[in-house]
Structure formats: C-alpha cells, structure tokens
Write a protein that holds these residues in place. Structure first.
Motif, short mmCIF file in Angstrom:
data_model
loop_
_atom_site.label_atom_id
_atom_site.label_comp_id
_atom_site.label_asym_id
_atom_site.label_seq_id
_atom_site.Cartn_x
_atom_site.Cartn_y
_atom_site.Cartn_z
N ARG A 169 -4.79 -0.68 29.55
CA ARG A 169 -4.91 -0.86 31.01
C ARG A 169 -5.26 -2.32 31.34
O ARG A 169 -4.67 -2.90 32.25
N GLN B 222 -4.60 -4.95 29.53
CA GLN B 222 -3.43 -5.77 29.24
C GLN B 222 -2.38 -5.63 30.34
O GLN B 222 -1.78 -6.62 30.76
N ALA B 223 -2.17 -4.42 30.84
CA ALA B 223 -1.19 -4.21 31.90
C ALA B 223 -1.60 -4.93 33.18
O ALA B 223 -0.76 -5.51 33.88
N GLN C 267 0.61 -7.87 34.94
CA GLN C 267 1.02 -7.74 36.33
C GLN C 267 0.53 -8.93 37.16
O GLN C 267 1.27 -9.46 38.00
#
Length: 105
Positions: free
Chosen positions: A37, A39-40, A44
C-alpha cells in the motif's frame, strides 16, 4: 498455555504451536500488505507530479493535482469563496479568467 510455561516444562503443545504459527503468518501478510500500500501511494504520487508538470496536461487535471497535494490551501480558498458570496466571485472570475487564458497560451 501459561500453566505449562509456569510449571517448568517450557514446551508448547502442537495445537498451541499451530496457533502461534498462524499468528506469525497473519502478521507477515499484514506487513506485506502495508508495504504494498505504501509503495502504491508513492507510485501514484510520482505519477501525479509528472502529470502535473507536463505542459500538455489540461488545467483541470493540474488543479486536481494541486488540490490533492495542498488540501489546506483549497479549504482556505473555499472558505473565502463562501464568505465573499456569489456576486463577488463572479466579478473576480471576470478579472482572473482573462489572465488564466493568457497563461495557457
């Protein structure tokens, strides 16, 4: 579980060992999910920064990226807009829109 450890035997039953292994696996899955999460979110954010810096990006996307990165500033502007009222907003928009259109060229 504590009675066995207190009486000096020091070993866990097979059932207790399985429970501890399941707990360890669950903790490992939660750590992996948290890392994915994070890293995402970083990926983004990097994509939004690249998109906001791109000169071909539309003004609405740039404004949305600004609003996401500066929520306090957007809240202040929204509060001022509410205090100013609709007639003043229309008057200010008439002054600001030509400047914005010149910046886009």
């Amino acid at each position: 579980m504590t009675s066995k450890l207190q009486d000096g035997s020091g070993s866990l039953s097979e059932r207790e060992q399985k429970i501890l292994e399941r707990i360890a696996l669950q903790r490992q899955r939660l750590r992996a999910r948290r890392a994915a999460r994070t890293q995402a979110v970083h990926i983004q954010a990097a994509q939004q920064q690249r998109q906001a810096a791109d000169p071909d990006t539309s003004m609405s996307i740039k404004l949305l990226a600004f609003a996401r990165s500066h929520p306090a500033a957007v809240a202040v502007v929204a509060g001022l807009a509410l205090v100013a009222g609709p007639s003043r907003l229309i008057r200010w928009a008439g002054l600001v829109m030509p400047l914005v259109m010149q910046m886009r060229r």
